[in-house]
Design a protein around this motif. Structure first.
Motif, PDB file in Angstrom:
ATOM      1  N   VAL A   1     -42.932   0.060   1.506  1.00  0.00           N
ATOM      2  CA  VAL A   1     -43.522   0.553   2.708  1.00  0.00           C
ATOM      3  C   VAL A   1     -44.365  -0.430   3.054  1.00  0.00           C
ATOM      4  O   VAL A   1     -45.551  -0.712   2.470  1.00  0.00           O
ATOM      5  CB  VAL A   1     -44.061   1.930   2.554  1.00  0.00           C
ATOM      6  N   GLY A   2     -44.112  -0.970   4.386  1.00  0.00           N
ATOM      7  CA  GLY A   2     -45.249  -1.717   5.051  1.00  0.00           C
ATOM      8  C   GLY A   2     -46.486  -1.065   5.549  1.00  0.00           C
ATOM      9  O   GLY A   2     -46.506  -0.002   5.422  1.00  0.00           O
ATOM     10  N   ARG A   3     -47.564  -1.855   5.935  1.00  0.00           N
ATOM     11  CA  ARG A   3     -48.872  -1.335   6.182  1.00  0.00           C
ATOM     12  C   ARG A   3     -48.837  -0.332   7.415  1.00  0.00           C
ATOM     13  O   ARG A   3     -49.459   0.622   7.613  1.00  0.00           O
ATOM     14  CB  ARG A   3     -49.716  -2.469   6.679  1.00  0.00           C
ATOM     15  N   ARG A   4     -47.876  -0.684   8.553  1.00  0.00           N
ATOM     16  CA  ARG A   4     -47.617   0.262   9.471  1.00  0.00           C
ATOM     17  C   ARG A   4     -46.674   1.276   9.654  1.00  0.00           C
ATOM     18  O   ARG A   4     -46.225   1.931  10.334  1.00  0.00           O
ATOM     19  CB  ARG A   4     -47.545  -0.505  10.833  1.00  0.00           C
ATOM     20  N   GLN A   5     -45.982   1.244   8.302  1.00  0.00           N
ATOM     21  CA  GLN A   5     -44.525   2.035   8.172  1.00  0.00           C
ATOM     22  C   GLN A   5     -45.112   3.433   7.295  1.00  0.00           C
ATOM     23  O   GLN A   5     -44.347   4.221   7.296  1.00  0.00           O
ATOM     24  CB  GLN A   5     -43.512   1.375   7.330  1.00  0.00           C
ATOM     25  N   GLY A   6     -46.304   3.513   7.061  1.00  0.00           N
ATOM     26  CA  GLY A   6     -46.695   4.594   6.195  1.00  0.00           C
ATOM     27  C   GLY A   6     -47.507   4.628   4.908  1.00  0.00           C
ATOM     28  O   GLY A   6     -48.220   3.301   5.027  1.00  0.00           O
ATOM     29  N   THR A   7     -47.863   5.484   4.386  1.00  0.00           N
ATOM     30  CA  THR A   7     -48.850   5.157   3.023  1.00  0.00           C
ATOM     31  C   THR A   7     -48.116   4.447   2.085  1.00  0.00           C
ATOM     32  O   THR A   7     -47.047   5.063   1.497  1.00  0.00           O
ATOM     33  CB  THR A   7     -49.314   6.717   2.624  1.00  0.00           C
ATOM     34  N   SER A   8     -48.652   3.420   1.590  1.00  0.00           N
ATOM     35  CA  SER A   8     -47.906   2.802   0.392  1.00  0.00           C
ATOM     36  C   SER A   8     -49.071   2.744  -1.051  1.00  0.00           C
ATOM     37  O   SER A   8     -50.284   2.671  -0.463  1.00  0.00           O
ATOM     38  CB  SER A   8     -47.754   1.334   0.628  1.00  0.00           C
ATOM     39  N   CYS A   9     -48.522   2.972  -1.847  1.00  0.00           N
ATOM     40  CA  CYS A   9     -49.349   2.851  -3.221  1.00  0.00           C
ATOM     41  C   CYS A   9     -49.128   1.331  -3.766  1.00  0.00           C
ATOM     42  O   CYS A   9     -49.761   1.386  -4.998  1.00  0.00           O
ATOM     43  CB  CYS A   9     -49.132   3.882  -4.401  1.00  0.00           C
ATOM     44  N   GLY A  10     -48.607   0.382  -3.013  1.00  0.00           N
ATOM     45  CA  GLY A  10     -49.009  -0.899  -3.541  1.00  0.00           C
ATOM     46  C   GLY A  10     -47.583  -1.461  -4.221  1.00  0.00           C
ATOM     47  O   GLY A  10     -47.650  -2.380  -4.826  1.00  0.00           O
ATOM     48  N   LEU A  11     -46.492  -0.403  -4.329  1.00  0.00           N
ATOM     49  CA  LEU A  11     -45.274  -0.942  -5.013  1.00  0.00           C
ATOM     50  C   LEU A  11     -44.496  -2.140  -4.130  1.00  0.00           C
ATOM     51  O   LEU A  11     -44.453  -2.144  -2.935  1.00  0.00           O
ATOM     52  CB  LEU A  11     -44.242   0.130  -5.027  1.00  0.00           C
ATOM     53  N   ALA A  12     -44.116  -2.818  -4.954  1.00  0.00           N
ATOM     54  CA  ALA A  12     -43.180  -4.143  -4.568  1.00  0.00           C
ATOM     55  C   ALA A  12     -41.801  -4.243  -5.158  1.00  0.00           C
ATOM     56  O   ALA A  12     -41.539  -3.566  -6.220  1.00  0.00           O
ATOM     57  CB  ALA A  12     -43.906  -5.398  -4.729  1.00  0.00           C
ATOM     58  N   ALA A  13     -40.858  -4.905  -4.443  1.00  0.00           N
ATOM     59  CA  ALA A  13     -39.728  -4.917  -5.125  1.00  0.00           C
ATOM     60  C   ALA A  13     -39.593  -5.464  -6.546  1.00  0.00           C
ATOM     61  O   ALA A  13     -40.080  -6.737  -6.695  1.00  0.00           O
ATOM     62  CB  ALA A  13     -38.556  -5.631  -4.012  1.00  0.00           C
ATOM     63  N   GLY A  14     -38.718  -5.124  -7.102  1.00  0.00           N
ATOM     64  CA  GLY A  14     -38.682  -5.595  -8.709  1.00  0.00           C
ATOM     65  C   GLY A  14     -39.740  -4.732  -9.607  1.00  0.00           C
ATOM     66  O   GLY A  14     -39.655  -5.057 -10.897  1.00  0.00           O
ATOM     67  N   ASN A  15     -40.895  -4.104  -9.107  1.00  0.00           N
ATOM     68  CA  ASN A  15     -41.827  -3.363  -9.832  1.00  0.00           C
ATOM     69  C   ASN A  15     -40.822  -2.512 -10.922  1.00  0.00           C
ATOM     70  O   ASN A  15     -40.051  -1.716 -10.138  1.00  0.00           O
ATOM     71  CB  ASN A  15     -42.642  -2.715  -9.086  1.00  0.00           C
ATOM     72  N   VAL A  16     -41.545  -2.207 -12.141  1.00  0.00           N
ATOM     73  CA  VAL A  16     -40.891  -1.146 -12.823  1.00  0.00           C
ATOM     74  C   VAL A  16     -42.121  -0.051 -13.160  1.00  0.00           C
ATOM     75  O   VAL A  16     -42.878  -0.331 -13.711  1.00  0.00           O
ATOM     76  CB  VAL A  16     -40.325  -1.531 -14.116  1.00  0.00           C
ATOM     77  N   VAL A  17     -41.442   1.177 -12.721  1.00  0.00           N
ATOM     78  CA  VAL A  17     -42.706   2.230 -13.071  1.00  0.00           C
ATOM     79  C   VAL A  17     -42.005   3.372 -13.506  1.00  0.00           C
ATOM     80  O   VAL A  17     -40.792   3.543 -13.362  1.00  0.00           O
ATOM     81  CB  VAL A  17     -43.386   2.481 -11.738  1.00  0.00           C
TER      82      VAL A  17
END
Length: 346
Positions: free
Chosen positions: A153-169
């Motif tokens: 999610v981009g800054r203006r697209q909604g609320t993001s907890c900072g996840l990026a593509a490739g992150n494993v959680v």
């Protein structure tokens, strides 16, 4: 003769002593019996009100009711549900035209206060509670999820907890991000992990709503973004909160003031995301009456949408659901919630 008279006198004394002892014993016995009987009567007469305050325990599993509207649910299910009218006034709680609100007593299975209980409202981020519930029932909290580009999610697209593509959680960390921070990207990742894509997950959310008797609810997206085809009611949200009570892990996460989410980057490095709750009742920014503990919920005050849905506990450990939607201002909404909270310990 003198010797014989003396022996008889001794026996008479022993008999007299025995009689005195028996008399004293009987008197004590009847006094004790009378005391116990009186105490039992007092306890029985005060049984409904004699309760000691219970220390708050967030891990306590509360149960006992869901909301009820006889026309919506089968009798076999409805017998364990709250009973109340669409509009139920209560002294000390001001009704305002247009508001949709409800105060639900889970212990005594009553709707103490209600206004426009079954009118359609936009759920906003409260529908993320259904997203979390649906994902929790479908996934193993310990499983890992790899974030894909569509989840970001981009800054203006909604609320993001900072996840990026490739992150494993892990699933549990994503659930916590949703319940604590209302993170849209965490919602997207959970939806994909549980159903393959968002559309299929929304179908699962709607299916779950029907299972819970939420017959006046339709979800159109995962995050609660405004959509004219998405709606619910105060009553249906009550049903949702009751189901959440079945999962202490979710209730515990709802009550966190902050959460540190750990994820692994694509290159193997560890990344931490510090998430502060978006619920001012959990941070203490909004105060509550003495003896009331907020267990969690959702709070909205943006874009002229003022809504609060909370699960609270009083000094005796009894649980209540407090809901206010369509308030005309944040101040009005907060006042209404305060009025409800004051009734929780009354």
């Amino acid at each position: 003769m003198k010797c014989t008279n003396k022996k008889l006198s001794t026996k008479q004394k022993e008999l007299r002593i025995r009689k005195i002892r028996k008399t004293v014993f009987l008197i004590l016995f009847f006094l004790i019996a009378l005391l116990l009987g009186t105490l039992a009567l007092l306890l029985f007469s005060r049984m409904g009100t004699l309760r000691e305050p219970m220390a708050y325990n967030r891990s306590l599993r509360m149960s006992g009711t869901v909301a009820k509207e006889g026309a919506l649910l089968e009798e076999g299910i409805a017998r364990n549900l709250c009973v109340g009218e669409s509009n139920t006034p209560m002294d000390g709680i001001e009704s305002r035209e247009g508001e949709a609100a409800g105060l639900f007593d889970l212990q005594d299975k009553e709707i103490l206060f209600s206004q426009n209980l079954h009118e359609k409202i936009s759920p906003g981020n409260v529908n993320q509670l259904m997203a979390a519930l649906t994902a929790y029932e479908a996934l193993n909290p310990e499983d890992s999820v790899t974030i894909e580009p569509d989840d970001v999610v981009g800054r203006r697209q909604g609320t993001s907890c900072g996840l990026a593509a490739g992150n494993v959680v892990t699933v549990q960390q994503l659930l916590n991000a949703v319940l604590v921070y209302s993170a849209d990207d965490a919602c997207y990742a959970l939806a994909r992990a549980a159903a393959g894509d968002r559309e299929a997950f929304v179908e699962q959310m709607n299916q779950k709503a029907q299972e819970l008797g939420m017959t006046n609810t339709v979800f159109a997206n995962v995050t609660g973004a405004e959509d004219e085809n998405q709606y619910t009611t105060v009553y249906d949200l009550y049903l949702l909160f009751h189901q959440l009570l079945e999962y202490p892990d979710l209730i515990h996460a709802m009550g966190l003031t902050s959460y540190t989410m750990n994820s692994t980057k694509a290159n193997g490095d560890l990344k931490q995301h510090l998430l502060d709750t978006d619920n001012p009742y959990m941070t203490g920014s909004l105060s509550v009456p003495k003896g009331v503990t907020v267990l969690g919920g959702k709070f909205m005050s943006a874009k002229e949408q003022y809504a609060t849905a909370l699960l609270v506990q009083n000094n005796y450990g009894d649980a209540f659901v407090l809901i206010v939607f369509r308030a005309d201002s944040e101040e009005t909404m907060n006042t209404r919630i305060w009025e409800m909270m004051e009734k929780v310990n009354s």
